[in-house]
Design a protein around this motif. Structure first.
Motif, PDB file in Angstrom:
ATOM      1  N   ALA A 269     -17.079   8.039  -4.382  1.00 44.52           N
ATOM      2  CA  ALA A 269     -17.922   7.839  -5.561  1.00 44.52           C
ATOM      3  C   ALA A 269     -17.386   6.693  -6.415  1.00 44.52           C
ATOM      4  O   ALA A 269     -18.159   5.870  -6.933  1.00 44.52           O
ATOM      5  CB  ALA A 269     -17.990   9.126  -6.377  1.00 44.52           C
ATOM      6  N   ALA A 270     -16.066   6.623  -6.544  1.00 43.72           N
ATOM      7  CA  ALA A 270     -15.459   5.544  -7.324  1.00 43.72           C
ATOM      8  C   ALA A 270     -15.696   4.196  -6.642  1.00 43.72           C
ATOM      9  O   ALA A 270     -15.975   3.189  -7.303  1.00 43.72           O
ATOM     10  CB  ALA A 270     -13.958   5.797  -7.490  1.00 43.72           C
ATOM     11  N   GLU A 271     -15.599   4.159  -5.302  1.00 47.63           N
ATOM     12  CA  GLU A 271     -15.841   2.923  -4.559  1.00 47.63           C
ATOM     13  C   GLU A 271     -17.293   2.467  -4.728  1.00 47.63           C
ATOM     14  O   GLU A 271     -17.560   1.277  -4.914  1.00 47.63           O
ATOM     15  CB  GLU A 271     -15.530   3.126  -3.066  1.00 47.63           C
ATOM     16  CG  GLU A 271     -14.047   3.247  -2.744  1.00 47.63           C
ATOM     17  CD  GLU A 271     -13.317   1.925  -2.858  1.00 47.63           C
ATOM     18  OE1 GLU A 271     -13.976   0.873  -2.785  1.00 47.63           O
ATOM     19  OE2 GLU A 271     -12.083   1.948  -3.031  1.00 47.63           O
TER      20      GLU A 271
ATOM     21  N   ASN B 183       0.825  -1.210   0.000  1.00 46.82           N
ATOM     22  CA  ASN B 183       0.000   0.000   0.000  1.00 46.82           C
ATOM     23  C   ASN B 183       0.856   1.256   0.000  1.00 46.82           C
ATOM     24  O   ASN B 183       0.530   2.245  -0.682  1.00 46.82           O
ATOM     25  CB  ASN B 183      -0.930   0.007   1.215  1.00 46.82           C
ATOM     26  CG  ASN B 183      -2.087  -0.958   1.066  1.00 46.82           C
ATOM     27  OD1 ASN B 183      -2.366  -1.445  -0.027  1.00 46.82           O
ATOM     28  ND2 ASN B 183      -2.769  -1.239   2.157  1.00 46.82           N
ATOM     29  N   ALA B 184       1.942   1.228   0.744  1.00 46.65           N
ATOM     30  CA  ALA B 184       2.846   2.382   0.776  1.00 46.65           C
ATOM     31  C   ALA B 184       3.449   2.631  -0.602  1.00 46.65           C
ATOM     32  O   ALA B 184       3.567   3.781  -1.052  1.00 46.65           O
ATOM     33  CB  ALA B 184       3.944   2.157   1.812  1.00 46.65           C
ATOM     34  N   GLU B 185       3.814   1.561  -1.283  1.00 51.72           N
ATOM     35  CA  GLU B 185       4.378   1.692  -2.634  1.00 51.72           C
ATOM     36  C   GLU B 185       3.347   2.237  -3.610  1.00 51.72           C
ATOM     37  O   GLU B 185       3.649   3.108  -4.437  1.00 51.72           O
ATOM     38  CB  GLU B 185       4.888   0.334  -3.109  1.00 51.72           C
ATOM     39  CG  GLU B 185       5.572   0.370  -4.471  1.00 51.72           C
ATOM     40  CD  GLU B 185       6.116  -0.989  -4.878  1.00 51.72           C
ATOM     41  OE1 GLU B 185       6.597  -1.103  -6.029  1.00 51.72           O
ATOM     42  OE2 GLU B 185       6.064  -1.928  -4.065  1.00 51.72           O
ATOM     43  N   ALA B 186       2.103   1.750  -3.503  1.00 51.43           N
ATOM     44  CA  ALA B 186       1.037   2.242  -4.385  1.00 51.43           C
ATOM     45  C   ALA B 186       0.768   3.714  -4.146  1.00 51.43           C
ATOM     46  O   ALA B 186       0.547   4.482  -5.094  1.00 51.43           O
ATOM     47  CB  ALA B 186      -0.232   1.422  -4.160  1.00 51.43           C
TER      48      ALA B 186
ATOM     49  N   ILE C 101      -3.466   3.963   1.722  1.00 49.16           N
ATOM     50  CA  ILE C 101      -3.563   4.286   0.297  1.00 49.16           C
ATOM     51  C   ILE C 101      -3.660   5.797   0.080  1.00 49.16           C
ATOM     52  O   ILE C 101      -3.180   6.338  -0.920  1.00 49.16           O
ATOM     53  CB  ILE C 101      -4.777   3.573  -0.324  1.00 49.16           C
ATOM     54  CG1 ILE C 101      -4.542   2.063  -0.367  1.00 49.16           C
ATOM     55  CG2 ILE C 101      -5.091   4.092  -1.727  1.00 49.16           C
ATOM     56  CD1 ILE C 101      -3.436   1.641  -1.307  1.00 49.16           C
ATOM     57  N   TYR C 102      -4.275   6.490   1.045  1.00 48.36           N
ATOM     58  CA  TYR C 102      -4.421   7.955   0.960  1.00 48.36           C
ATOM     59  C   TYR C 102      -3.776   8.586   2.204  1.00 48.36           C
ATOM     60  O   TYR C 102      -4.468   9.111   3.090  1.00 48.36           O
ATOM     61  CB  TYR C 102      -5.897   8.338   0.872  1.00 48.36           C
ATOM     62  CG  TYR C 102      -6.642   7.608  -0.228  1.00 48.36           C
ATOM     63  CD1 TYR C 102      -6.514   7.991  -1.563  1.00 48.36           C
ATOM     64  CD2 TYR C 102      -7.486   6.537   0.062  1.00 48.36           C
ATOM     65  CE1 TYR C 102      -7.188   7.328  -2.573  1.00 48.36           C
ATOM     66  CE2 TYR C 102      -8.169   5.866  -0.947  1.00 48.36           C
ATOM     67  CZ  TYR C 102      -8.019   6.264  -2.261  1.00 48.36           C
ATOM     68  OH  TYR C 102      -8.691   5.602  -3.258  1.00 48.36           O
TER      69      TYR C 102
ATOM     70  N   ALA D  61      -6.170   9.841  -8.022  1.00 42.14           N
ATOM     71  CA  ALA D  61      -7.358   9.318  -8.706  1.00 42.14           C
ATOM     72  C   ALA D  61      -7.185   7.878  -9.174  1.00 42.14           C
ATOM     73  O   ALA D  61      -8.172   7.187  -9.442  1.00 42.14           O
ATOM     74  CB  ALA D  61      -7.710  10.212  -9.894  1.00 42.14           C
ATOM     75  N   GLN D  62      -5.934   7.413  -9.263  1.00 44.28           N
ATOM     76  CA  GLN D  62      -5.679   6.056  -9.736  1.00 44.28           C
ATOM     77  C   GLN D  62      -5.673   5.027  -8.610  1.00 44.28           C
ATOM     78  O   GLN D  62      -5.703   3.826  -8.860  1.00 44.28           O
ATOM     79  CB  GLN D  62      -4.324   6.015 -10.456  1.00 44.28           C
ATOM     80  CG  GLN D  62      -4.259   6.868 -11.714  1.00 44.28           C
ATOM     81  CD  GLN D  62      -2.880   6.848 -12.324  1.00 44.28           C
ATOM     82  OE1 GLN D  62      -1.864   7.012 -11.639  1.00 44.28           O
ATOM     83  NE2 GLN D  62      -2.823   6.617 -13.635  1.00 44.28           N
ATOM     84  N   ARG D  63      -5.654   5.483  -7.369  1.00 41.60           N
ATOM     85  CA  ARG D  63      -5.558   4.558  -6.246  1.00 41.60           C
ATOM     86  C   ARG D  63      -6.919   4.007  -5.851  1.00 41.60           C
ATOM     87  O   ARG D  63      -7.945   4.662  -6.010  1.00 41.60           O
ATOM     88  CB  ARG D  63      -4.941   5.261  -5.030  1.00 41.60           C
ATOM     89  CG  ARG D  63      -3.597   5.885  -5.261  1.00 41.60           C
ATOM     90  CD  ARG D  63      -3.131   6.602  -4.005  1.00 41.60           C
ATOM     91  NE  ARG D  63      -2.326   7.779  -4.314  1.00 41.60           N
ATOM     92  CZ  ARG D  63      -2.066   8.757  -3.468  1.00 41.60           C
ATOM     93  NH1 ARG D  63      -2.551   8.682  -2.232  1.00 41.60           N
ATOM     94  NH2 ARG D  63      -1.346   9.785  -3.820  1.00 41.60           N
TER      95      ARG D  63
END
Length: 325
Positions: free
Chosen positions: A301-303, A59-62, A264-265, A69-71
């Motif tokens: 919203a994406a989720e 997750n840290a790498e991502a 992630i955020y 917006a890509q996560r």
């Protein structure tokens, strides 16, 4: 109520659903008001100990490589969740949690632990009597700890934010001094732990009990207290509250999603670090708060769209299977 009837409690409970129980009754003065005469409250927070595990390197790498917006919070397989629920918190980490909770005790400025709107230095001070963590207990193969906080009053989201900060600090090996810094330092974004684990355990009427005992000779035998019913209440909590919380977590992985979302955020939480310093980019300003809220709305919203797509696929597959049959 005919209190002379020795079976009055059983008769009352016969008319109540199983999730609501009357444990006892006491005589009170005519002017008694349970809201205004409550001088403190005890809240409980049930926390799975896997929330205290070390952060995910993936997750840290991502978070470093991908644009906001890509996560996405990653899906977790049943096998991965089984490993997390098999986690048992080390004694050292549990002691850190206890030491961190103890930092909240006393009178402090909790403006960093509630919503910003309407909160000022003059109205954000609160007195915490105690904040403790139980020994770990295993419920449905997962390990949990019970956090209990007693305070005169609480602000909106205060308890969830106090718990949320301690969880992040334990995972990041942040120094205990960070809590002192947030009492007096700049405003930062403290994450709210999930509401799932929070419950009001009992209101406390210590001042009323002392006053009533002084005014009437027989009042001392009728204090407003839950102590005589602790054993029954604990059994009730296990059956109707703890099990419901654990079932919800197992089905919806509420705590896992929350913990992973902070990884992630991580942008708002850069102040939770091993040095205990608050970088300038973690200080909340109107511009940063607006940008963060906009990003979070887009993330949610994406989720929702992703979940709806999954539900739609499941529905289509079900209809296709029915047609084939």
């Amino acid at each position: 109520m005919i209190i002379e009837d020795p079976g009055v409690l059983d008769k009352i409970n016969e008319y109540l659903p199983e999730q609501i129980r009357a444990w006892g009754f006491v005589r009170v003065i005519r002017s008694f008001n349970s809201k205004t005469m409550c001088d403190s409250r005890i809240y409980e927070y049930l926390l799975p100990t896997y929330a205290l595990m070390d952060p995910s390197e993936a997750n840290a790498e991502a978070a470093q490589k991908l644009e906001f917006a890509q996560r996405q919070v990653p899906e977790v397989s049943a096998e991965e969740m089984a490993k997390k629920r098999a986690y048992r918190v080390p004694k050292e980490r549990l002691q850190f949690v206890r030491d961190a909770l103890a930092k909240y005790v006393g009178t402090h400025d909790f403006r960093n632990f509630t919503v910003a709107r309407g909160c000022t230095e003059s109205n954000s001070k609160r007195y915490i009597h105690s904040f403790t963590a139980s020994d770990p207990m295993v419920i449905q193969d997962g390990e949990w700890i019970s956090l209990k906080v007693k305070g005169q009053s609480f602000m909106l989201h205060q308890i969830r934010k106090m718990v949320g900060l301690v969880v992040l600090m334990a995972r990041a090996n942040a120094p205990l001094s960070l809590i002192d810094t947030l009492f007096s330092g700049p405003r930062v974004n403290v994450p709210k732990a999930p509401g799932l684990g929070l419950l009001l355990e009992q209101p406390v009427f210590e001042s009323y009990n002392r006053k009533a005992a002084q005014q009437r000779k027989d009042a001392a035998s009728d204090p407003v207290t839950f102590e005589p019913y602790v054993e029954k209440i604990d059994k009730f909590k296990q059956q109707y509250i703890y099990d419901a919380i654990v079932d919800t977590e197992m089905n919806d992985r509420v705590f896992d999603w929350w913990v992973q979302s902070t990884e992630i955020y991580p942008e708002p939480y850069t102040y939770v670090n091993a040095e205990g310093t608050i970088p300038e980019d973690a200080v909340v300003t109107p511009e940063r708060e607006h940008a963060w809220q906009t990003q979070m709305r887009e993330m949610h919203a994406a989720e929702r769209a992703k979940n709806q797509a999954v539900e739609s696929d499941d529905s289509d597959n079900g209809e296709q299977s029915a047609d084939e049959n």
